[in-house]
Design a protein around this motif. Structure first.
Motif, PDB file in Angstrom:
ATOM      1  N   TYR A 179       4.773   2.875  -1.424  1.00 40.10           N
ATOM      2  CA  TYR A 179       4.956   2.256  -0.104  1.00 40.10           C
ATOM      3  C   TYR A 179       6.340   2.558   0.441  1.00 40.10           C
ATOM      4  O   TYR A 179       6.520   2.800   1.637  1.00 40.10           O
ATOM      5  N   TRP A 180       7.330   2.543  -0.446  1.00 37.56           N
ATOM      6  CA  TRP A 180       8.671   2.999  -0.093  1.00 37.56           C
ATOM      7  C   TRP A 180       8.846   4.394  -0.684  1.00 37.56           C
ATOM      8  O   TRP A 180       8.796   4.571  -1.889  1.00 37.56           O
ATOM      9  N   SER A 181       8.995   5.386   0.174  1.00 39.79           N
ATOM     10  CA  SER A 181       9.107   6.762  -0.287  1.00 39.79           C
ATOM     11  C   SER A 181      10.299   6.930  -1.220  1.00 39.79           C
ATOM     12  O   SER A 181      11.260   6.153  -1.177  1.00 39.79           O
ATOM     13  N   TRP A 182      10.231   7.951  -2.053  1.00 37.78           N
ATOM     14  CA  TRP A 182      11.293   8.189  -3.036  1.00 37.78           C
ATOM     15  C   TRP A 182      12.654   8.374  -2.378  1.00 37.78           C
ATOM     16  O   TRP A 182      13.685   8.064  -2.961  1.00 37.78           O
ATOM     17  N   TYR A 183      12.661   8.867  -1.127  1.00 36.57           N
ATOM     18  CA  TYR A 183      13.928   9.125  -0.445  1.00 36.57           C
ATOM     19  C   TYR A 183      14.381   7.956   0.426  1.00 36.57           C
ATOM     20  O   TYR A 183      15.426   8.008   1.075  1.00 36.57           O
ATOM     21  N   SER A 184      13.604   6.871   0.452  1.00 32.41           N
ATOM     22  CA  SER A 184      13.948   5.720   1.278  1.00 32.41           C
ATOM     23  C   SER A 184      15.075   4.913   0.644  1.00 32.41           C
ATOM     24  O   SER A 184      15.157   4.781  -0.587  1.00 32.41           O
ATOM     25  N   THR A 185      15.939   4.360   1.474  1.00 31.03           N
ATOM     26  CA  THR A 185      16.990   3.479   0.960  1.00 31.03           C
ATOM     27  C   THR A 185      16.422   2.134   0.523  1.00 31.03           C
ATOM     28  O   THR A 185      17.048   1.410  -0.242  1.00 31.03           O
ATOM     29  N   ARG A 186      15.232   1.811   1.010  1.00 31.09           N
ATOM     30  CA  ARG A 186      14.560   0.578   0.615  1.00 31.09           C
ATOM     31  C   ARG A 186      13.643   0.873  -0.565  1.00 31.09           C
ATOM     32  O   ARG A 186      12.837   1.795  -0.521  1.00 31.09           O
ATOM     33  N   GLN A 187      13.779   0.146  -1.652  1.00 30.89           N
ATOM     34  CA  GLN A 187      12.914   0.284  -2.811  1.00 30.89           C
ATOM     35  C   GLN A 187      12.475  -1.109  -3.262  1.00 30.89           C
ATOM     36  O   GLN A 187      12.968  -2.117  -2.772  1.00 30.89           O
ATOM     37  N   TRP A 188      11.522  -1.147  -4.190  1.00 34.04           N
ATOM     38  CA  TRP A 188      11.045  -2.433  -4.684  1.00 34.04           C
ATOM     39  C   TRP A 188      12.170  -3.191  -5.396  1.00 34.04           C
ATOM     40  O   TRP A 188      12.890  -2.638  -6.212  1.00 34.04           O
ATOM     41  N   SER A 190      11.555  -5.901  -7.247  1.00 34.74           N
ATOM     42  CA  SER A 190      11.066  -6.419  -8.525  1.00 34.74           C
ATOM     43  C   SER A 190       9.592  -6.073  -8.664  1.00 34.74           C
ATOM     44  O   SER A 190       8.906  -5.744  -7.699  1.00 34.74           O
ATOM     45  N   GLU A 191       9.095  -6.168  -9.891  1.00 37.69           N
ATOM     46  CA  GLU A 191       7.672  -5.960 -10.138  1.00 37.69           C
ATOM     47  C   GLU A 191       6.847  -7.035  -9.436  1.00 37.69           C
ATOM     48  O   GLU A 191       5.741  -6.768  -8.964  1.00 37.69           O
ATOM     49  N   GLU A 192       7.383  -8.233  -9.341  1.00 38.88           N
ATOM     50  CA  GLU A 192       6.667  -9.317  -8.667  1.00 38.88           C
ATOM     51  C   GLU A 192       6.469  -9.011  -7.186  1.00 38.88           C
ATOM     52  O   GLU A 192       5.390  -9.256  -6.625  1.00 38.88           O
ATOM     53  N   GLU A 193       7.511  -8.485  -6.532  1.00 41.54           N
ATOM     54  CA  GLU A 193       7.390  -8.116  -5.120  1.00 41.54           C
ATOM     55  C   GLU A 193       6.343  -7.020  -4.940  1.00 41.54           C
ATOM     56  O   GLU A 193       5.509  -7.083  -4.028  1.00 41.54           O
ATOM     57  N   HIS A 194       6.369  -6.033  -5.808  1.00 44.73           N
ATOM     58  CA  HIS A 194       5.404  -4.938  -5.784  1.00 44.73           C
ATOM     59  C   HIS A 194       3.980  -5.474  -5.931  1.00 44.73           C
ATOM     60  O   HIS A 194       3.077  -5.147  -5.144  1.00 44.73           O
ATOM     61  N   ASN A 195       3.764  -6.336  -6.934  1.00 40.55           N
ATOM     62  CA  ASN A 195       2.421  -6.827  -7.203  1.00 40.55           C
ATOM     63  C   ASN A 195       1.909  -7.740  -6.100  1.00 40.55           C
ATOM     64  O   ASN A 195       0.700  -7.803  -5.846  1.00 40.55           O
ATOM     65  N   GLN A 196       2.805  -8.429  -5.425  1.00 45.39           N
ATOM     66  CA  GLN A 196       2.388  -9.284  -4.317  1.00 45.39           C
ATOM     67  C   GLN A 196       1.784  -8.457  -3.194  1.00 45.39           C
ATOM     68  O   GLN A 196       0.753  -8.822  -2.616  1.00 45.39           O
ATOM     69  N   LEU A 197       2.401  -7.312  -2.884  1.00 45.53           N
ATOM     70  CA  LEU A 197       1.832  -6.449  -1.845  1.00 45.53           C
ATOM     71  C   LEU A 197       0.517  -5.847  -2.315  1.00 45.53           C
ATOM     72  O   LEU A 197      -0.421  -5.674  -1.516  1.00 45.53           O
ATOM     73  N   PHE A 198       0.412  -5.528  -3.595  1.00 46.59           N
ATOM     74  CA  PHE A 198      -0.838  -5.031  -4.166  1.00 46.59           C
ATOM     75  C   PHE A 198      -1.961  -6.032  -3.910  1.00 46.59           C
ATOM     76  O   PHE A 198      -3.042  -5.665  -3.417  1.00 46.59           O
ATOM     77  N   ASP A 280       4.101   5.868  -8.728  1.00 49.30           N
ATOM     78  CA  ASP A 280       3.867   4.718  -9.607  1.00 49.30           C
ATOM     79  C   ASP A 280       5.196   4.204 -10.153  1.00 49.30           C
ATOM     80  O   ASP A 280       5.831   4.846 -10.983  1.00 49.30           O
ATOM     81  N   LYS A 281       5.597   3.035  -9.677  1.00 48.31           N
ATOM     82  CA  LYS A 281       6.890   2.466 -10.066  1.00 48.31           C
ATOM     83  C   LYS A 281       6.789   1.510 -11.246  1.00 48.31           C
ATOM     84  O   LYS A 281       7.763   1.262 -11.942  1.00 48.31           O
ATOM     85  N   TYR A 282       5.591   0.940 -11.448  1.00 54.27           N
ATOM     86  CA  TYR A 282       5.385  -0.011 -12.535  1.00 54.27           C
ATOM     87  C   TYR A 282       4.068   0.310 -13.233  1.00 54.27           C
ATOM     88  O   TYR A 282       3.169   0.926 -12.662  1.00 54.27           O
ATOM     89  N   LEU A 283       3.955  -0.118 -14.462  1.00 52.94           N
ATOM     90  CA  LEU A 283       2.761   0.150 -15.255  1.00 52.94           C
ATOM     91  C   LEU A 283       1.605  -0.733 -14.784  1.00 52.94           C
ATOM     92  O   LEU A 283       1.767  -1.951 -14.619  1.00 52.94           O
ATOM     93  N   LEU A 284       0.453  -0.132 -14.557  1.00 51.74           N
ATOM     94  CA  LEU A 284      -0.754  -0.892 -14.236  1.00 51.74           C
ATOM     95  C   LEU A 284      -1.329  -1.413 -15.554  1.00 51.74           C
ATOM     96  O   LEU A 284      -1.988  -0.696 -16.299  1.00 51.74           O
ATOM     97  N   ARG A 285      -1.092  -2.670 -15.805  1.00 53.96           N
ATOM     98  CA  ARG A 285      -1.446  -3.246 -17.101  1.00 53.96           C
ATOM     99  C   ARG A 285      -2.942  -3.568 -17.162  1.00 53.96           C
ATOM    100  O   ARG A 285      -3.578  -3.871 -16.156  1.00 53.96           O
TER     101      ARG A 285
END
Length: 320
Positions: A179-188, A190-198, A280-285
Motif C-alpha cells: 500500500y505504501w510503495s518501497w520508495y514512499s516516505t510513508r511506511q507501516w 507497526s504490524e497492527e496498523e498493517h493488519n487493520q487495513l487488511f 510483503d512487509k509482514y509474515l502472513l501467519r
C-alpha cells in the motif's frame, strides 16, 4: 496493417494482429506475465508503458494521479524499475507520443496509438504478433464501454483478454503490504496498523475475481490464468499449453516470478520486479489466514464454477 500468410503460390490469407488486453489482477504477477509475452517470447508489445490506464482516463479525465501525466513527464514513459529490455523495439516518434498523451483522451486516439505501434513494429521487421495493454484497471471498466472498446478494436485487431489470478488471501496480503510503495516516505508504523487495513479491505472492497470473469467472458475471447499453476506444480505444462492455445502462439519461456514459489518475506530480488519483492512487509501467519478465510466467498464460488480449487489455494502456506 495486416500480416499475411502465404499458402501455395496464388493464395494469400491476411490475419489481423493480436491485441492482448490484461484485466489484472494486481499483486498476481501481471508484470512477470507482461515480461513473458513481450520480452521472453516477443509475442506482443505494449509500447510506451505496461499500464497507461488510458481507457480509464477516457472515463475519468480529471484525476489527481494519472499515469498518462507520468508518461508526459518521463517523455518516453519507462519506469526506472522495469527490465531495460522493455525499451527494445520502440520506434514511435515524438509526434506519435505527444498525440497519444495530449488531452483530450479519446477512444479514437487509443486505437490510433496501437495501430501506429503495430505499424512501426512491422516497418522494422520485428517478430511480434501484435500489441498489448496491461493496465490492471481495465478489469473495472463499465460493461457497456467494454463492448464498445472491443467492437472498435476488432476492426483492426484480433482481441483477446487475459486475467491472471492468485490465491485471494495472499494476493490481498501483498496488496496491503505494498500500500505504501518501497520508495514512499510513508511506511507501516507497526504490524497492527498493517493488519487493520487488511481487515478493512476484507470488509469493504477486496477484489472479487468473479466480478471480472462474469463481465469479460461475455464480451470477447477471455482466458483465466492461474498464477500458481503457470509457475509451479505438476499442472505447469498444462497451464502453459492452455495459454498458448488461447493466444494461438507457442509460449516457450515463462519469466521468473517473485511470488511463485511464494517465499513470503524472503522473496528473491529479481531484476525488474521490485514491486513484488518489496510488497510483503509482514509474515502472513497460519492462524490469521484461517481466521479470515470464511470471509472470502470466492473460494466457494470457484469450486461451484470450476469444480476444485487451484494449487495452494485455500490453505496457509508453509514459509519455513
Amino acid at each position: 496493417m495486416l500480416s499475411s500468410i502465404h499458402i501455395e503460390r496464388s493464395t494469400i490469407i491476411y490475419m489481423k494482429p493480436k491485441f492482448v488486453m490484461s484485466t489484472g489482477t494486481g499483486w498476481s504477477a501481471t508484470t512477470p506475465l507482461w515480461y513473458t509475452l513481450q520480452v521472453d517470447n516477443q509475442f506482443v508489445h505494449s509500447g510506451l508503458e505496461k499500464e497507461s490506464k488510458y481507457l480509464d482516463s477516457i472515463l475519468r479525465p480529471i484525476k489527481k494521479y494519472n499515469v498518462i501525466e507520468k508518461i508526459r513527464l518521463r517523455n518516453k514513459g519507462f519506469h526506472k524499475d522495469r527490465l531495460p529490455q522493455v525499451k527494445n523495439d520502440l520506434f514511435l516518434t515524438q509526434e506519435d507520443i505527444i498525440a497519444f498523451i495530449k488531452p483530450p483522451f479519446t477512444l479514437d486516439k487509443y486505437i490510433t496509438y496501437y495501430r501506429r505501434l503495430w505499424e512501426t513494429l512491422q516497418e522494422n521487421d520485428c517478430s511480434y504478433q501484435g500489441v498489448s495493454d496491461f493496465s490492471n484497471v481495465n478489469a473495472w471498466l463499465p460493461e457497456k464501454f467494454c463492448y464498445e472498446v472491443v467492437e472498435r478494436l476488432s476492426e483492426y485487431f484480433d482481441v483477446k483478454v487475459l486475467l491472471i489470478v492468485r490465491d485471494p488471501i495472499r494476493r490481498l496480503w501483498s496488496e496491503i503490504g505494498g500500500y505504501w510503495s518501497w520508495y514512499s516516505t510513508r511506511q507501516w508504523k507497526s504490524e497492527e496498523e498493517h493488519n487493520q487495513l487488511f481487515f478493512d479491505f476484507i470488509q469493504r472492497d477486496h477484489i472479487n475475481y468473479f466480478d471480472i470473469i462474469e463481465k469479460w467472458e461475455k464480451i470477447c475471447p477471455f482466458h483465466v490464468i492461474i498464477m500458481e499453476q503457470l509457475w509451479e506444480g505438476d499442472k505447469q505444462d498444462k497451464e502453459k499449453k492452455r495459454l498458448s492455445d488461447f493466444l494461438d502462439y507457442d509460449i516457450e519461456k515463462i519469466h521468473e516470478n517473485a511470488y511463485s514459489p511464494d517465499r513470503g518475506l524472503n522473496a528473491p530480488q529479481y531484476l525488474g520486479l521490485i514491486d513484488q519483492w518489496t510488497s510483503d512487509k509482514y509474515l502472513l501467519r497460519e492462524e490469521l489466514y484461517n481466521q479470515v478465510k470464511p470471509l472470502f466467498s470466492v473460494y466457494d464460488k470457484w469450486i461451484d464454477k470450476y469444480g476444485s480449487l487451484p494449487l495452494y489455494w485455500g490453505k496457509p502456506y508453509n514459509y519455513e
